[in-house]
Motif scaffolding. Structure first.
Motif, mmCIF file in Angstrom:
data_model
loop_
_atom_site.group_PDB
_atom_site.id
_atom_site.type_symbol
_atom_site.label_atom_id
_atom_site.label_comp_id
_atom_site.label_asym_id
_atom_site.label_seq_id
_atom_site.Cartn_x
_atom_site.Cartn_y
_atom_site.Cartn_z
ATOM 1 N N ILE B 342 -3.560 4.677 7.346
ATOM 2 C CA ILE B 342 -3.509 4.136 5.986
ATOM 3 C C ILE B 342 -2.068 4.099 5.488
ATOM 4 C CG2 ILE B 342 -4.181 4.564 3.596
ATOM 5 C CD1 ILE B 342 -6.817 5.696 4.700
ATOM 6 N N GLY B 343 -1.340 5.213 5.720
ATOM 7 C CA GLY B 343 0.043 5.287 5.258
ATOM 8 C C GLY B 343 0.918 4.218 5.879
ATOM 9 N N SER B 344 0.635 3.875 7.148
ATOM 10 C CA SER B 344 1.484 2.899 7.827
ATOM 11 C C SER B 344 1.248 1.485 7.318
ATOM 12 C CB SER B 344 1.268 2.963 9.339
ATOM 13 O OG SER B 344 0.007 2.441 9.663
ATOM 14 N N GLY B 345 0.187 1.303 6.541
ATOM 15 C CA GLY B 345 -0.092 -0.036 6.028
ATOM 16 C C GLY B 345 0.935 -0.508 5.013
ATOM 17 N N GLY B 346 1.536 0.459 4.316
ATOM 18 C CA GLY B 346 2.541 0.078 3.348
ATOM 19 C C GLY B 346 1.943 -0.634 2.143
ATOM 20 N N PHE B 347 2.774 -1.348 1.422
ATOM 21 C CA PHE B 347 2.340 -1.962 0.187
ATOM 22 C C PHE B 347 1.438 -3.171 0.437
ATOM 23 C CE2 PHE B 347 2.963 -4.543 -3.679
ATOM 24 C CZ PHE B 347 2.553 -3.608 -4.611
ATOM 25 N N LYS B 350 -0.409 -4.645 7.204
ATOM 26 C CA LYS B 350 0.153 -5.263 8.406
ATOM 27 C C LYS B 350 -0.456 -6.632 8.684
ATOM 28 C CE LYS B 350 0.981 -0.799 10.558
ATOM 29 N NZ LYS B 350 0.491 0.162 11.547
ATOM 30 N N GLY B 376 -6.904 0.038 4.710
ATOM 31 C CA GLY B 376 -5.604 0.549 4.292
ATOM 32 C C GLY B 376 -4.479 0.070 5.185
ATOM 33 N N GLU B 377 -4.745 0.003 6.488
ATOM 34 C CA GLU B 377 -3.672 -0.364 7.410
ATOM 35 C C GLU B 377 -3.370 -1.864 7.372
ATOM 36 O OE1 GLU B 377 -4.281 0.401 11.548
ATOM 37 O OE2 GLU B 377 -2.164 0.247 11.995
ATOM 38 N N GLY B 380 -3.074 -2.968 3.310
ATOM 39 C CA GLY B 380 -2.074 -2.230 2.543
ATOM 40 C C GLY B 380 -2.603 -1.650 1.241
ATOM 41 N N PHE B 381 -1.670 -1.225 0.421
ATOM 42 C CA PHE B 381 -1.998 -0.626 -0.870
ATOM 43 C C PHE B 381 -2.752 -1.635 -1.739
ATOM 44 C CE2 PHE B 381 -0.637 0.143 -5.323
ATOM 45 C CZ PHE B 381 -1.288 1.354 -5.501
ATOM 46 N N ALA B 384 -6.377 -1.893 -0.391
ATOM 47 C CA ALA B 384 -7.128 -0.659 -0.603
ATOM 48 C C ALA B 384 -7.457 -0.482 -2.081
ATOM 49 C CB ALA B 384 -6.312 0.529 -0.079
#
Lengths: 616, 475
Positions: B342-347, B350, B376-377, B380-381, B384
């Protein structure tokens, strides 16, 4: 009617609070915190390293000294290992089942998905045999590595050896990964950065089971390995080989330098090991053996052996005497079986009057006792202490008491005591006097020098007053070597004084002048030398000799140390003149063959006397 | 003025559209999560996304059938449906198949069915039926007993199946009960002790005592609107701590341990305060101080139970949930990988099908319980947050629908539906971002699996069916 209707707001509030909390957490995870992105990249990227082959090493004439050979590491990915015939695989690899089990357990502990090395450095021959049977062993595969291979099996201490990186190197240099090889001693170590080259890397996307899924960014970031730079050394392979033959079954060292450049032509420490004995799997067996050997084949005596210089030091005292004008070339001193002051005696084996040249060729001790005392007590220097300090200044300018080479990391400095040292140890309560220090006149007492320093000293005498730092590398690939090696270092002695000393050195090999090494005379070559005996409290004294040749425009200067060789003219001078002859004439003439055979066959290693040699 | 019942017109199309949006979004993310170049047709029946499409189609048929059933059916047969699922829960104990240590699935051929999922539906109907019964009153003990009985039977059976996670869902029936008049204190205490439980494992005991003291004093301040109580209480606390301080300094001659002093001083002063306020007949104070004391003992016993009763692996799991110990390859591996994805998805994410963490299987259960990682990935934010907002919209819409019901039955059922979806939403997304324990429950409408999708479809459309008939008299 519905008294609890307002509670819907509380319920909706709970829903919204959870939603807001989650959005905040997501914002932290996805937008603020960058570590997750890095970890994600690490997760999916597998760097496949392509190892460069190490740079080759040549001698000064283009002879290949060190090259590479292929070796194969047997790798295993624990997760992919199926059922296999352990006994058969162990037989093929010639290892025990226990070793195999240990290796596999270690691999499993490291990672079930990533490959680990099971057996290192399998020879190409064995690899060829194994390769066709590998289908029986799923989960095992081979990874190619390169090992060193030696054209000549000599110059072990110059070339050094390569081994697996240790923890410290892993910490200090990001280039290395666990299991990489790097130079541990010699040229392999001092020129590691040039020799190792650049690793190539391809980045692959992998899934959680480490299965390759494709290349990353279409291979834009991939690099290919760049081969290490080749190094041309200053060594003369033929001379090196010859010197090693002469020194076989003896302990000691030979350092030969081209005086006009400082290039090292031959460099050896005996006894040595064969370079190939420390390659690959043999290294594991041999290294502890060498380490335990009382003859210490791993010790590099040429830079780590610290001996009192002995009589070889006399020329330097003569030069200082001339420079400080306490003697002239015509000054003569009487030697009456030594030097006597009151009850003090420094023994000698003559009973005659000596001039400077004769004192060198016949190695008179008394002459230098007089000279040394005159230096220390010289009026213009203003006292014994000041005299000693001036004397030391001159000595140090000859490259003593400091590291000479930029290339040998293990080099020892030798020792020329400072005036403080004597102040504390010899004259703490009394005035400085010359007599207690008189043994320095003949290169004894506290003095310690290394063979490479003595070879450099010979080069200074050959150059009549200057030297280039001795060095072993002539060129790196196409680039020039460091400027450090191009710089002329002058001694503090006026160059006009050298000629008289050189004359004495030529007489050392003269029968007519009763030279101490007349037995090492080579017809047709004007060798200038000096014998020495390095005192050894643990056994027979060491035979030492320095020389350069020819007298005019010298092309070689060298120092030879033969441990327990007793006197300079017994071994060292013979070996030195043979090396000079070989270098200058390219061959050994018939008249020298007898001495050559004698040197080839002499054995000083396994005498009955214990030969403890003290090294630091 | 009675409008004719027209299902097509009366159905709440907004909810239906949100439902369809969530189901479709789930399907697309399942496709991405198990995407494989070899089977790239989204309609491939051999792959999960192909199957999910079948399940979706079947769900729509189910929804249609529910819409044509007479809404009185659910009211009339509420208890029967509940009883039927209880029987199934009983049956699964004997003939069920064990999956991941829980014996909770019926398996017939390739068809698997989890009765625990549907038992919630029956329970919701039964609760609605009970609360809508004539003259129902929370104050009567018999009613309380009935509620507890309806809830405890399925919970007990599910715990017997060794599926504690699914049993926890029954906690959410507190929400509809609260809406219907259950004492708010119960909701408060459940929330309070749940957070106290978590805090007592997370932060140091000294800090907990201090926080509890401050909270208690604040409550007193709000209730009494007078500073004198606060001042007197603090004075009492200081006086009470003097003997313990002296004991440490003079008798034990030790360095002062503030926790030791503060804990004993607050217990002593609390007891004194309760006695004084009872004697002086000061209202409320004894209750508040008793709650303070209970909380103290609760945190103390949680810590004690945690370190003395739980097994090490249970401790590890709880610690990991609370972020006390970081052990990325151990018990917390799944959550860690999920947070990385999830964190690696960024704003902005991908992009569709470009997520590497989920596609390459770093995230476990990526198409079922951890489907939110793919969102999430890859989205992104923004994506999500959009999913969270959509769920919130649905929940609030359901509350609005529930509130417009004329029958208590429909309203209670509506709140039950919203609460069940809320619980799944909270726990499922919470566990993927490390804010909730890893309980294997699916994200409504999103996660792969027929059983779960049909359950939520039936749940939602039963309520929508009731809603279409909100103008009818259901009794």
């Amino acid at each position: 009617m519905d008294s609890y209707a307002k509670r819907k707001y509380i319920i909706v509030l709970i829903f919204i609070l959870v939603g807001i909390a989650y959005v905040f957490k997501l914002f932290e995870l996805q937008v603020i915190d960058a570590t997750y992105k890095q970890t994600a990249t690490k997760n999916v990227l597998r760097e496949v390293v392509e190892y460069p082959s190490r740079g080759l090493i040549y001698d000064r004439n283009g002879e290949l000294l060190v090259s590479n050979q292929a070796a194969y590491d047997l790798m295993a990915t624990p997760r992919e290992i199926g059922v296999f015939d352990t006994v058969q695989l162990c037989q093929l690899l010639s290892i025990s089942k226990r070793e195999m089990d240990n290796a596999l357990n270690k691999a499993k502990k490291y990672s079930r998905y990533k490959p680990s090395i099971v057996v290192k450095q399998i020879s190409p021959e064995k690899y060829a045999l194994l390769q066709e049977k590998m289908y029986k062993y799923p989960g095992f595969y081979f990874q190619i590595r390169t090992l060193r291979s030696y054209g000549y099996n000599f110059a072990a201490h110059v070339l050094g050896y390569v081994g697996e990186v240790n923890q410290r190197a892993l910490r200090n240099d990001a280039y290395y990964r666990s299991g990489d090889y790097y130079g541990i001693t010699g040229i392999e170590k001092s020129y590691e950065k040039e020799l190792r080259g650049d690793k190539g890397a391809s980045f692959l996307l992998v899934d959680v089971h480490n299965r390759v899924k494709g290349s990353y960014e279409k291979g834009r970031l991939d690099t290919s390995a760049v081969k290490g730079k080749d190094i041309v050394t200053t060594l003369d392979a033929k001379l090196q080989e010859y010197a090693e033959q002469l020194m076989q079954n003896k302990a000691g060292s030979v350092v030969a330098i081209e005086p006009s450049t400082g290039e090292i032509l031959a460099f050896l420490s005996a006894p040595a090991y064969r370079p190939e004995d420390l390659v690959g799997r043999k290294r594991g067996e041999n290294y502890p053996k060498f380490l335990a050997d009382t003859l210490r084949p791993l010790t590099n005596r040429a830079i780590q052996g610290q001996y009192p210089p002995g009589s070889i030091f006399k020329m330097l005292n003569g030069l200082i005497g001339l420079h400080e004008k306490v003697i002239t070339p015509r000054t003569k001193f009487m030697c009456n079986h030594g030097y006597h002051v009151g009850t003090f005696t420094q023994g000698c084996h003559h009973n005659q009057e000596f001039s400077l040249t004769a004192s060198i060729s016949q190695s008179c001790n008394a002459y230098y006792a007089y000279t040394f005392r005159r230096i220390l007590e010289a009026k213009h220097l203003g006292g014994v202490k000041q005299g000693y300090e001036r004397w030391r200044e001159h000595v140090v300018s000859f490259g003593f008491s400091k590291k000479l080479s930029e290339e040998f990391n293990e080099e020892l400095k030798g020792f020329v005591p400072t005036s403080d040292y004597y102040q504390r140890r010899v004259f703490p309560y009394s005035k400085w006097r010359a007599l207690p220090l008189i043994s320095l006149a003949i290169g004894q007492g506290e003095l310690q020098t290394t063979p490479i320093q003595m070879a450099n000293y010979a080069a200074i005498l050959a150059n009549r007053g200057f030297y280039y730092k001795p060095h072993i590398v002539k060129a790196i690939a196409d680039s020039k070597i460091s400027d450090v090696f191009m710089k002329k270092h002058f001694t503090t002695i006026d160059s006009i004084h050298f000629e008289k000393v050189v004359e004495g050195m030529e007489d050392v090999l003269s029968y007519a002048r009763h030279g101490t090494a007349f037995n090492s005379y080579i017809p047709g070559i004007s060798i200038c030398g000096k014998t020495g005996t390095a005192e050894n409290p643990h056994g027979a004294d060491h035979s030492t000799f320095i020389a350069f040749a020819p007298r005019e425009n010298p092309t070689i200067a060298l120092a030879v140390y033969v441990e327990n060789g007793k006197w300079g003219n017994l071994y060292a001078s013979k070996i030195a003149s043979l090396i000079v002859e070989k270098y200058i004439n390219g061959e050994i003439q018939e008249s020298s063959k007898r001495i050559e055979t004698e040197m080839f066959n002499s054995n000083l290693l396994y005498s009955n006397k214990p030969n403890y040699i003290k090294y630091k | 003025m009675v409008q004719r019942n027209n299902t097509i017109i009366n159905i709440d199309w907004i909810t239906v559209l949100v439902y369809l949006a969530l189901v479709l979004a789930g399907w697309i993310n399942i496709y991405s999560a198990v995407y494989n170049e070899e089977y790239n047709s989204i309609f491939d029946i051999s792959q999960r996304y192909g199957k999910q499409l079948l399940w979706i189609g079947f769900s729509l048929i189910l929804a249609f059938f529910i819409m044509v059933v007479d809404s009185k059916f659910f009211v009339t047969f509420g208890y029967f449906i509940y009883a039927a699922f209880i029987l199934l829960l009983l049956l699964v104990l004997f003939v069920g198949k064990e999956v991941n240590g829980a014996r909770s699935w019926f398996v017939v051929g390739s068809f698997a069915f989890q009765p625990a999922e549907f038992a919630k539906y029956g329970t919701a109907l039964a609760i609605a039926k009970l609360l809508s019964s004539f003259n129902f009153n929370f104050k009567e003990l018999i009613n309380k007993t009935k509620i507890v009985a309806i809830l405890i039977v399925p919970v007990a059976l599910i715990i017997l199946q060794n599926d504690t996670g699914s049993a926890l869902v029954y906690f959410v029936f507190i929400i509809p009960l609260f809406r219907e008049g259950m004492s708010g204190l119960i909701l408060f205490f459940v929330a309070f002790f749940a957070s106290l439980f978590i805090f007592s494992l997370l932060i140091s005991p000294l800090l907990i005592v201090i926080v509890l003291l401050i909270v208690t004093l604040l409550i007193v301040l709000v209730m009494k609107r007078s500073w004198s109580y606060i001042m007197n209480s603090l004075l009492l606390l200081i006086v009470c701590s003097i003997p313990f301080l002296l004991y440490l300094l003079l008798i034990k001659k030790e360095v002062i341990d503030f926790y030791f002093v503060l804990l004993r001083a607050s217990i002593l002063s609390s007891v004194i305060l309760i006695i004084i306020s009872i004697l002086k007949r000061i209202p409320q104070i004894p209750l508040v101080v008793s709650i303070f004391l209970t909380s103290l003992f609760f945190t103390f016993s949680v810590g004690f139970a945690f370190s003395n009763i739980l097994e090490p692996h249970q401790q590890a799991r709880i610690n990991n949930l609370l972020g006390v110990e970081s052990d990325p390859l151990g018990a917390g591996y799944n959550v860690n990988q999920s947070k990385i994805a999830i964190g690696s998805g960024g704003f902005t994410g991908k992009g569709f099908l470009d997520g590497t963490q989920t596609k390459y299987d770093f995230v476990p259960e990526q198409s079922t319980d951890f489907i939110f990682c793919t969102v999430g990935e890859e989205w992104g934010f923004i994506g999500a947050t959009f999913v969270i907002i959509t769920f919130l919209f649905l929940l609030i819409r359901l509350v609005i629908l529930a509130e417009r019901q004329r029958s208590v039955f429909s309203r209670v059922f509506g709140y039950s539906v919203a609460s069940i979806i809320f619980f799944h939403f909270t726990i499922n997304i919470g566990m993927t971002i490390g804010l909730a324990p890893v309980i294997g429950i699916p994200l409504p409408f999103f996660s792969y699996g027929g059983s779960s999708l049909w359950f939520f479809t039936i749940l939602l459309f039963t309520f929508l069916r009731l809603d279409t008939s909100r103008l009818e008299q259901l009794h």
